[in-house]
Enzyme design. Structure first.
Site, PDB file in Angstrom:
ATOM      1  N   GLU A 106      -4.807 -15.890  -7.477  1.00 23.56           N
ATOM      2  CA  GLU A 106      -5.807 -14.836  -7.378  1.00 23.56           C
ATOM      3  C   GLU A 106      -6.109 -14.288  -8.757  1.00 23.56           C
ATOM      4  O   GLU A 106      -6.683 -13.227  -8.904  1.00 23.56           O
ATOM      5  CB  GLU A 106      -5.417 -13.747  -6.374  1.00 23.56           C
ATOM      6  CG  GLU A 106      -4.094 -13.075  -6.565  1.00 23.56           C
ATOM      7  CD  GLU A 106      -3.906 -11.963  -5.554  1.00 23.56           C
ATOM      8  OE1 GLU A 106      -4.669 -10.977  -5.619  1.00 23.56           O
ATOM      9  OE2 GLU A 106      -3.009 -12.071  -4.709  1.00 23.56           O
ATOM     10  N   CYS A 114      -2.481 -13.418  -1.868  1.00 25.34           N
ATOM     11  CA  CYS A 114      -1.155 -14.041  -2.021  1.00 25.34           C
ATOM     12  C   CYS A 114      -0.874 -15.122  -0.982  1.00 25.34           C
ATOM     13  O   CYS A 114      -0.018 -15.981  -1.197  1.00 25.34           O
ATOM     14  CB  CYS A 114      -0.072 -12.970  -1.945  1.00 25.34           C
ATOM     15  SG  CYS A 114      -0.402 -11.561  -2.992  1.00 25.34           S
ATOM     16  N   HIS A 138       6.656 -12.529   2.051  1.00 21.24           N
ATOM     17  CA  HIS A 138       5.901 -12.214   0.829  1.00 21.24           C
ATOM     18  C   HIS A 138       6.491 -10.922   0.254  1.00 21.24           C
ATOM     19  O   HIS A 138       6.646  -9.934   0.984  1.00 21.24           O
ATOM     20  CB  HIS A 138       4.415 -12.025   1.138  1.00 21.24           C
ATOM     21  CG  HIS A 138       3.664 -11.416   0.001  1.00 21.24           C
ATOM     22  ND1 HIS A 138       3.645 -11.984  -1.255  1.00 21.24           N
ATOM     23  CD2 HIS A 138       2.950 -10.261  -0.095  1.00 21.24           C
ATOM     24  CE1 HIS A 138       2.938 -11.222  -2.066  1.00 21.24           C
ATOM     25  NE2 HIS A 138       2.508 -10.173  -1.398  1.00 21.24           N
TER      26      HIS A 138
HETATM   27  N1  CAA Z   1      14.748   7.785  -5.384  1.00 21.58           N
HETATM   28  C1  CAA Z   1      14.653   6.904  -4.357  1.00 21.58           C
HETATM   29  N2  CAA Z   1      13.476   6.511  -3.814  1.00 21.58           N
HETATM   30  C2  CAA Z   1      12.335   7.024  -4.343  1.00 21.58           C
HETATM   31  C3  CAA Z   1      12.349   7.943  -5.394  1.00 21.58           C
HETATM   32  C4  CAA Z   1      13.631   8.335  -5.931  1.00 21.58           C
HETATM   33  N3  CAA Z   1      13.734   9.198  -6.933  1.00 21.58           N
HETATM   34  N4  CAA Z   1      11.074   8.272  -5.689  1.00 21.58           N
HETATM   35  C5  CAA Z   1      10.279   7.590  -4.841  1.00 21.58           C
HETATM   36  N5  CAA Z   1      11.042   6.833  -4.023  1.00 21.58           N
HETATM   37  C6  CAA Z   1      10.603   5.917  -2.976  1.00 21.58           C
HETATM   38  C7  CAA Z   1       9.502   6.505  -2.101  1.00 21.58           C
HETATM   39  O1  CAA Z   1      10.032   7.290  -1.063  1.00 21.58           O
HETATM   40  C8  CAA Z   1       8.823   5.232  -1.618  1.00 21.58           C
HETATM   41  O2  CAA Z   1       9.597   4.656  -0.582  1.00 21.58           O
HETATM   42  P1  CAA Z   1       9.022   4.613   0.921  1.00 21.58           P
HETATM   43  O3  CAA Z   1       7.732   3.833   0.876  1.00 21.58           O
HETATM   44  O4  CAA Z   1      10.086   3.906   1.684  1.00 21.58           O
HETATM   45  O5  CAA Z   1       8.806   6.028   1.317  1.00 21.58           O
HETATM   46  C9  CAA Z   1       8.939   4.291  -2.817  1.00 21.58           C
HETATM   47  O6  CAA Z   1       9.993   4.808  -3.623  1.00 21.58           O
HETATM   48  C10 CAA Z   1       7.677   4.230  -3.672  1.00 21.58           C
HETATM   49  O7  CAA Z   1       7.337   5.538  -4.053  1.00 21.58           O
HETATM   50  P2  CAA Z   1       5.844   6.054  -3.966  1.00 21.58           P
HETATM   51  O8  CAA Z   1       5.254   5.696  -2.628  1.00 21.58           O
HETATM   52  O9  CAA Z   1       5.806   7.457  -4.384  1.00 21.58           O
HETATM   53  O10 CAA Z   1       5.210   5.116  -5.092  1.00 21.58           O
HETATM   54  P3  CAA Z   1       3.729   5.042  -5.612  1.00 21.58           P
HETATM   55  O11 CAA Z   1       2.861   6.124  -5.070  1.00 21.58           O
HETATM   56  O12 CAA Z   1       3.850   4.964  -7.081  1.00 21.58           O
HETATM   57  O13 CAA Z   1       3.138   3.671  -5.006  1.00 21.58           O
HETATM   58  C11 CAA Z   1       2.903   1.443  -4.258  1.00 21.58           C
HETATM   59  C12 CAA Z   1       3.890   2.566  -4.605  1.00 21.58           C
HETATM   60  C13 CAA Z   1       1.951   1.923  -3.171  1.00 21.58           C
HETATM   61  C14 CAA Z   1       3.675   0.254  -3.773  1.00 21.58           C
HETATM   62  C15 CAA Z   1       2.094   1.081  -5.550  1.00 21.58           C
HETATM   63  O14 CAA Z   1       2.965   0.581  -6.518  1.00 21.58           O
HETATM   64  C16 CAA Z   1       0.984   0.078  -5.319  1.00 21.58           C
HETATM   65  O15 CAA Z   1      -0.143   0.447  -5.028  1.00 21.58           O
HETATM   66  N6  CAA Z   1       1.286  -1.247  -5.505  1.00 21.58           N
HETATM   67  C17 CAA Z   1       0.261  -2.299  -5.386  1.00 21.58           C
HETATM   68  C18 CAA Z   1      -0.113  -2.599  -3.949  1.00 21.58           C
HETATM   69  C19 CAA Z   1       0.973  -3.318  -3.200  1.00 21.58           C
HETATM   70  O16 CAA Z   1       1.852  -3.964  -3.753  1.00 21.58           O
HETATM   71  N7  CAA Z   1       0.910  -3.233  -1.869  1.00 21.58           N
HETATM   72  C20 CAA Z   1       1.862  -3.955  -1.020  1.00 21.58           C
HETATM   73  C21 CAA Z   1       1.213  -4.435   0.251  1.00 21.58           C
HETATM   74  S1  CAA Z   1      -0.206  -5.465  -0.146  1.00 21.58           S
HETATM   75  C22 CAA Z   1       0.486  -6.961  -0.631  1.00 21.58           C
HETATM   76  O17 CAA Z   1       1.617  -7.241  -0.377  1.00 21.58           O
HETATM   77  C23 CAA Z   1      -0.364  -7.935  -1.382  1.00 21.58           C
HETATM   78  C24 CAA Z   1       0.032  -7.882  -2.820  1.00 21.58           C
HETATM   79  O18 CAA Z   1       0.869  -8.669  -3.248  1.00 21.58           O
HETATM   80  C25 CAA Z   1      -0.561  -6.877  -3.686  1.00 21.58           C
END
Ligand code: CAA
Length: 440
Positions: free
Chosen positions: A83, A120, A244
């Site tokens: 991709e 993916c 994945h």
């Molecule tokens: N200690 C322990 N855990 C903590 C923490 C701490 N101090 N701070 C945060 N966390 C946890 C949160 O609770 C959360 O866990 P849960 O989801 O179980 O609640 C996790 O860490 C992530 O924290 P946030 O949600 O606050 O993180 P974020 O807002 O920065 O976003 C994300 C995380 C949404 C994955 C972001 O990185 C993102 O957009 N990534 C790209 C999209 C993606 O990968 N999506 C996955 C599905 S799509 C797919 O799979 C296709 C692909 O390859 C892209």
């Protein structure tokens, strides 16, 4: 029926690494545990300035062909899944074939070349295409080279920046495979979704939270569809379940959903009923929302049970061992998870011969695919020849400032790197600049 499946694999990781808890988190003023415990990543792999999807894919393919003693005349098909493609006309497989032709001084004139795109899941779709080509009897005794290669970069400042990665997985699909036989049955969950897209742009526009919901919804549908053509699955049917893996935290959620689904109406649900009650049934609820809330409460308790934790540690955790140190490789990610699990078994003296794997592939946009695989008796010899630990250990550890420079060097709008300064590794394909393709 002659078995068809994956005969051999090779991996190529980007040569640089970003330490997420130690380097990225402090720069973003965030708690390192968000990465270690929440997202579940220690490092992301990055492509050096002289690496891209072509060089990583060609280097993985070259290692694979050399190890298996193959030359271009043994390969009837080259499928590249990506991709991160940069050419809207020529498939990346033609660039990779060009690199290999220079090395072998023999051409792939006879080989069908293509490029697959569905985020993916395209890596698995390319394996499926190769499988179908062989099953249809069109391969004339030749094998297919399938290469999943991506630079998973997000714009700086985007939440996705935490889940970047770069690398390639090359797979040889053939009859009488040494690694795994692929089942004919497949299950799909597929819907038009707009949570993750790159319409004529280099870096993705992502609704991260929504993308996680879509992953789980499509995966659930794919599991149900697979059961409708294969068998009602039990959690203990599989040695490992590679999903994945955009980041391990996502797989934690997918695994819990899978376990709940597969343990329904089994002795596991019966054993857990004293502690948790029986799983909510939809016909017991007047609205879908109330049913979903009840399921969520059930899963919250399920994940802390000894039964679930023991199953997760045995069946899922080993699939994450490489991903934790390389991040998201998009099309290669689920194939890396399979390799991680098999490598874990090999390192720990477990014999996997004839055991089953369940492969949960996913691509945004969105589609999940489920299929099963049976491990073949030569698997151990194949896995023992991988050098992924050495590749991971040899990566250069970036400072945050260096990370920003390398990210800029891969940004089509910012890059002004003098490649002559960097393109000096011997014995591998390197990017020497646009218009100088033949010097790769
Ligand atoms: N200690 C322990 N855990 C903590 C923490 C701490 N101090 N701070 C945060 N966390 C946890 C949160 O609770 C959360 O866990 P849960 O989801 O179980 O609640 C996790 O860490 C992530 O924290 P946030 O949600 O606050 O993180 P974020 O807002 O920065 O976003 C994300 C995380 C949404 C994955 C972001 O990185 C993102 O957009 N990534 C790209 C999209 C993606 O990968 N999506 C996955 C599905 S799509 C797919 O799979 C296709 C692909 O390859 C892209």
């Amino acid at each position: 029926m002659t078995p068809v499946g994956i005969d051999a694999v090779e991996i190529w990781t980007g040569k640089l690494q970003l330490d997420l808890p130690e380097t990225f988190a402090p720069a973003k003023d965030e708690d390192p545990d968000k990465y270690r415990k929440g997202i579940g990543l220690e490092h992301s792999s990055f492509p050096d300035v002289y690496e891209d999807i072509v060089t990583m894919g060609a280097n993985a393919a070259k290692r694979l062909m050399e190890r298996k003693g193959l030359t271009p005349s043994d390969i009837g098909r080259i499928d590249v899944a990506t991709e991160s493609a940069f050419d809207n006309s020529k498939p990346v497989s033609t660039y990779i074939a060009g690199c290999l032709e220079q090395y072998y001084e023999e051409d792939f004139r006879h080989a069908n070349k293509g490029e697959r795109k569905f985020a993916c899941v395209a890596g698995t779709q390319s394996v499926d295409d190769a499988y179908n080509w062989i099953r249809a009897g069109r391969n004339r005794g030749r094998a297919a080279l399938v290469i999943a290669t991506d630079t998973a970069l997000y714009a700086r400042g985007d939440p996705g920046e935490a889940t970047q990665g770069a690398g390639a997985v090359a797979m040889l699909v053939d009859e009488e495979p040494d690694l795994v036989e692929i089942s004919t049955e497949q299950g799909y969950g597929s819907m038009d979704e707009t949570d993750f897209l790159k319409p004529n742009q280099q870096f993705p526009s992502v609704d991260g939270k929504r993308s996680m919901q879509v992953y789980l919804a499509r995966m659930r549908e794919a599991v149900q569809d697979f059961e409708s053509v294969a068998w009602d699955m039990h959690p203990d049917d599989f040695a490992y379940i590679p999903f994945h893996t955009p980041f391990p935290g996502m797989v934690r959620k997918a695994a819990l959903l899978g376990y709940r689904h597969m343990s329904r109406d089994t002795e596991i649900e019966e054993e857990l009923s004293g502690e948790l009650g029986y799983q909510p049934r939809q016909d017991e609820y007047t609205s879908w929302d109330a049913y979903e809330d009840a399921i969520r409460d059930y899963m919250d308790e399920l994940k802390d049970t000894d039964q679930y934790r023991a199953w997760y540690d045995k069946t899922i955790e080993p699939t994450l061992g490489i991903s934790r140190h390389v991040g998201n490789w998009y099309t290669g990610s689920v194939h890396l998870a399979r390799i991680a699990a098999m490598k874990y078994a090999a390192d720990n003296g477990r014999d996997l011969t004839d055991e089953k794997l369940l492969i949960g592939s996913y691509g945004s946009g969105a589609q999940a695919e489920i299929h099963a695989e049976t491990v073949q008796d030569e698997w151990r010899e194949e896995i023992d020849q991988l050098n992924i630990d050495a590749q991971i250990a040899a990566r250069y550890d970036l400072t945050y400032e260096e990370y920003e420079q390398v990210h800029d060097s891969h940004n089509y709008e910012k890059s002004n790197v003098d490649l002559e300064e960097f393109t000096n590794p011997s014995d591998e394909f390197v990017f020497t600049g646009w218009g100088r393709m033949n010097e790769r």
